[in-house]
Write an enzyme that holds these catalytic residues in place. Sequence first.
Site, PDB file in Angstrom:
ATOM      1  CB  CYS A 145     -61.999 -61.807 -64.498  1.00  0.00           C
ATOM      2  SG  CYS A 145     -62.771 -61.614 -62.882  1.00  0.00           S
ATOM      3  CB  CYS A 150     -60.596 -63.837 -61.802  1.00  0.00           C
ATOM      4  SG  CYS A 150     -62.348 -63.759 -62.223  1.00  0.00           S
TER       5      CYS A 150
END
Length: 184
Positions: free
Chosen positions: A80, A83
């Site tokens: 991600c 993230c």
Amino acid sequence: MLKKILSNVGYLAIMLGLGFAIYYYVLSPNGAFNKASTDFSKLSTQALFASKLPNPDGISQDLNQYKGKIIVLNFWATWCPPCREEMPELSDLYTEYKNKNVVVLGVAVDELALVKEFSVATPVSYPLFAAENEGTELGSNLGNDKGVLPYTVIINQSGTVVDTYFGRINKSLIETALLPLLSH
């Protein structure tokens, strides 16, 4: 001539309004769509504190050890990009506030081997855990009804959820949520 000027001003006002709406509702980290429901009374931290999750070295950790602390709980994954982008700010936040009874916990909705590989390549200052499917369930129990990553939950010293965020967060946004908790 006056009609043409007023027409252009009207178009400009519409464009500015649309730009603001797009920024506020879509791009802003604390915009309306990025903000989870504000009714936190139905969210329980019981499953979180009952969990035992492996750290990147595969050593099972009892999350009950963090009871009584202000917790910034960040659900993430190695695949991600947002993230990974927020992790340096979370590291800075943890380093700055760890002596004020604040802990940042990163729960990866990912395989242990990938979390281990990631933590070696990209060290952070706060504890990381691998939770694969259990992480999805924990996030859902804590308000992530959209299955979005990253997802961040602020838990007070009493173990109550006080704030949640869908999508990428930043240090100043989290500090704004922490300040009232630190003054108690």
